[in-house]
Design an enzyme around this catalytic site. Structure first.
Site, PDB file in Angstrom:
ATOM      1  CG  HIS A  39       0.209   6.281  -0.651  1.00 24.16           C
ATOM      2  ND1 HIS A  39      -0.805   7.042  -1.197  1.00 24.16           N
ATOM      3  CD2 HIS A  39      -0.373   5.563   0.351  1.00 24.16           C
ATOM      4  CE1 HIS A  39      -1.950   6.800  -0.546  1.00 24.16           C
ATOM      5  NE2 HIS A  39      -1.719   5.895   0.387  1.00 24.16           N
ATOM      6  CG  HIS A  76      -1.834   1.162   1.329  1.00 26.26           C
ATOM      7  ND1 HIS A  76      -3.125   1.158   0.849  1.00 26.26           N
ATOM      8  CD2 HIS A  76      -1.642   2.411   1.820  1.00 26.26           C
ATOM      9  CE1 HIS A  76      -3.682   2.340   1.049  1.00 26.26           C
ATOM     10  NE2 HIS A  76      -2.802   3.122   1.635  1.00 26.26           N
ATOM     11  CD  GLU A  77       1.553   3.537   3.673  1.00 23.71           C
ATOM     12  OE1 GLU A  77       1.684   4.611   3.042  1.00 23.71           O
ATOM     13  OE2 GLU A  77       0.544   3.266   4.353  1.00 23.71           O
ATOM     14  CD  GLU A 118      -6.001   5.410   0.396  1.00 22.52           C
ATOM     15  OE1 GLU A 118      -5.060   6.190   0.651  1.00 22.52           O
ATOM     16  OE2 GLU A 118      -6.237   4.384   1.073  1.00 22.52           O
TER      17      GLU A 118
END
Lengths: 492, 492
Positions: B261, B257-258, B287
């Site tokens: 980003h 997830h990170e 997101e």
């Protein structure tokens, strides 16, 4: 009212200055390689903010309206520090300040490449321009009968004059040349460590050292860096160290040295108030704390009683069998090209060379075209060997490339101060050697708190040392310590 | 000329904003515990500088003098972003801005203690004051017929209106409630991992993931943090992750997830120019990148072909024997009290609750005294279980304590955008599943660069997605993806 406004302004400026320090720490320890372009913008933008705050005309108005006699010592120090920063920021024309900042940023990279290439010619034009700019800066800021070099040195050692520094170093030089000659004549060789000094083992040992020297891990941390340094203040003081698997002393004594700096920063009372009064006294005093921990304590025969078993526990067989031989291995005296690798006998001879040469460069008595010859001649005279390559000679230190002229002598001053403070501490604290041999430094640290740390920046550095030891600092305490230590080791 | 002056001002402001981001990263990952007092001063001083720059009257003068039609798209974006920041900074009275900053700093600690104590009453007065201040802020900034909540949401999703967001979430809600019901009715249970998931093994696997998802390690690094986040821009984008030794999916999917980003930030062209035009489009778009990497790609059946052998290689026996069972273990659907632990079916139901409740709080339709009851009633209705303790209920998220109202819906918007972008990508790129199963993401990353990253902030986020997929973003793409995936897994 004016004082409160000034103080609020000063504290925010200190806070932003600490942010700049953190950016520097991050750059050396954490930042990914591609972060450099943005980081330069971060530093530049922050520098602009800091300069604007320091030269804000309101500062002069507030100071003019303050009734200085009604302030306590800390208040008076805060005002005088603000006034000094205001003068520095306003006397240097904006275009010169910008040219200096930009040239320093460029110059360091050019120096690093020239050093790697072994070419003084590659660095000469850049250094010429740096010296040209620093001469201009000094002239813009000169007051009274201060010379250019006096003016620059004052940034690092407030109140120190070239003549006073030259006299101190001259006394020291005479004694060191004599001691160095006797050691050489003795023909004695000291034991050398041999063993498995892997990085992990060195770091495990290094982690165990700072707490001994009064460092508070809850207010700090330790990382690796190419050139070890200490960064931060009060509740956040960060150490760095490095590892050479061929020589564990590099890591261990770098760690103790930086711990000395860090312990000082952590020990200054009210540091988190961000008031200028509660910061370090001078670079010379700072260096006295790191050098005393590293040398007078860390390289002592007494501390070998504690450190030798630690080495055995971490590394197993290390090639020496007794604390006495371990102490001799730690203190082996050898002429070296490189300042940062030199022992206690040679270190200050390195500094004196740089002091004389950089002073001549700034005062216009020496030009860059003649620099390498001057360096090599002086080195051979003082160290007895010819410089083999510029990386081992005039190109070895980063300082001049970033405009740090007037900084070098504070290293020797730190050694002189450490000599004075340690001698007085020994006479004040009974049984100091016994404490050091058990790594119990509570009493010497308390002595340093009371005599040095507690005063923050509220005394001039020379006065601070004089009050602590009862007389003006000179070379005799350090020379007495060195003669006793190395005289015994080498039987001279 | 005015534009050049404005741009120089903007770039320095961006640089100082990035410094503030770095201080936040350092605080969460590196700072020693006693550094907090000084760090608050650092942040406060920097915030003061940033506010002064954003509200500098010169900004308005420069903007007024610019001939906007002569600028290119990046130039127009830079000017409009400067104008927006100027309005925000000048419309909020200085005393309100200061009260908000101070209250947020205080409030987070009070929330953390109240959550630990399980006491809504301990947090209620603080939350009341925060909502009071945020209502005042929204009223000071309101323009046209924008509601208070519209005004706050615009900070995170420029141009988004409450009515549009409500309509999007309403469509999504209908579909999710239906899917959730069918999964529950199926009575099927999915396999669960069992094995030795030590921290070192998890971190070794996590280190191998970012490069797969287009992350450049030379422009970043990864550290541990209590709540994972991504920080930084351009050439210096830093990931964080965390480790739960009982559940390796927490670390692995936090990392992916990170990384989503981080990959986005690293991919925006000219990011190191520091121009506002070359930054992320919105929090919703941000997101969408993290959720697509985490879910549409990272939790896909195709990627299980790559990730399952990686798990076996790092952890040995893990309790499932096939990529198919591994994929089912990854995607186990279970109702959870905690938003951040919930699966793809439940996640957006969490967000919708918060969107409805925080909007009512800001618009004055719900008061803090009735908040816990409203939360618990809604949770039981949507999730079929009663909240057992406030830490699992209304006190679980940090957002409101620091004044983040209007931020929650961007999480769901990110999921909707990810659904839209992935559906279009699948139709544009032949054989996408085969690429994902080999962890070869070159083509989808190139597609994202071209359709999303390359545009920086130069399109409104809704327009950016519309241009990329050919229609306005809605809920059907995400619902179609979820129905297909979980319908097959659960046979419903």
């Amino acid at each position: 009212m004016s004082y409160d406004l000034l103080l609020d302004h000063l504290k925010k400026t200190t806070a932003l200055g600490q942010v700049s320090g953190l950016l520097g720490w991050d750059q050396e320890t954490q930042m990914p390689s591609k972060g450099g372009v943005q980081r330069a913008e971060h530093m530049g933008a922050l520098e602009g903010v800091l300069h604007a705050r320091r030269s804000d005309p309101q500062v002069a108005e507030w100071i003019a309206a303050i009734d200085i006699d009604r302030l306590d010592t800390a208040g008076k120090t805060n005002v005088s520090e603000a006034e000094k920063a205001y003068k520095t920021a306003t006397k240097v024309p904006a275009d010169l300040a910008e040219a200096l900042a930009k040239h320093a940023a460029r110059s360091q990279g050019i120096w690093a490449k020239a050093r790697a290439a072994g070419s003084v010619a590659d660095f000469a034009p850049t250094l010429k321009e740096m010296i040209n700019l620093k001469r201009q800066e000094a002239e813009a800021r000169q007051e009274g009968n201060a010379s250019r070099y006096d003016t620059l040195m004052d940034d690092y050692e407030p109140g120190m004059k070239t003549s006073e520094m030259a006299a101190l170093l001259s006394d020291l030089r005479t004694g060191l040349v004599d001691l160095r000659g006797r050691i050489g004549d003795s023909g004695k060789a000291m034991p050398v460590l041999q063993g498995d000094f892997s990085k992990d083992k060195q770091m495990a040992l290094a982690q165990a050292l700072p707490a001994i020297f009064g460092y508070d891990w809850e207010a700090g941390r330790m990382d690796l860096a190419v050139h070890p340094f200490c960064s931060g203040n009060g509740g956040d003081v960060r150490l760095t160290t490095r590892v050479d698997e061929g020589n564990p002393f590099d890591c261990i004594y770098s760690t103790i040295h930086e711990t000395g700096h860090g312990m000082y920063e952590q020990s200054i009372p009210n540091a988190d108030s961000l008031e200028p009064a509660y910061s370090y006294a001078s670079m010379g005093v700072h260096e006295s704390q790191s050098r005393m921990m590293e040398n007078q304590i860390g390289r002592s025969r007494a501390f070998a009683e504690h450190l030798f078993p630690m080495f055995k526990a971490h590394f197993g067989e290390i090639g020496v069998e007794t604390a006495d031989d371990f102490h001799k291995a730690v203190n082996n005296v050898r002429s070296s090209y490189i300042r940062t690798e030199s022992d206690e006998v040679h270190y200050n001879l390195h500094i004196m060379m740089r002091f004389d040469i950089e002073r001549a460069l700034i005062e216009g008595e020496l030009e860059v075209d003649d620099l390498e010859a001057a360096w090599n001649e002086r080195f051979e005279a003082d160290f007895g060997v010819a410089v083999d390559t510029p990386a081992n000679g005039v190109l070895q230190d980063v300082h001049w490339s970033v405009g740090l002229f007037g900084y070098f002598p504070t290293y020797s001053l730190g050694n002189l101060y450490a000599g004075e403070l340690f001698a007085k501490m020994q006479s004040d604290i009974g049984g100091l050697d016994g404490m050091i041999s058990k790594a119990d430094l509570a009493a010497p640290l308390e002595w340093l708190h009371r005599n040095v740390h507690d005063h923050g920046r509220m005394k001039a550095p020379g006065q601070l040392i004089e009050d602590a030891v009862g007389h003006k600092a000179g070379a005799s305490a350090l020379l007495g310590y060195l003669n006793a230590k190395f005289g015994e080791m080498y039987g001279v």
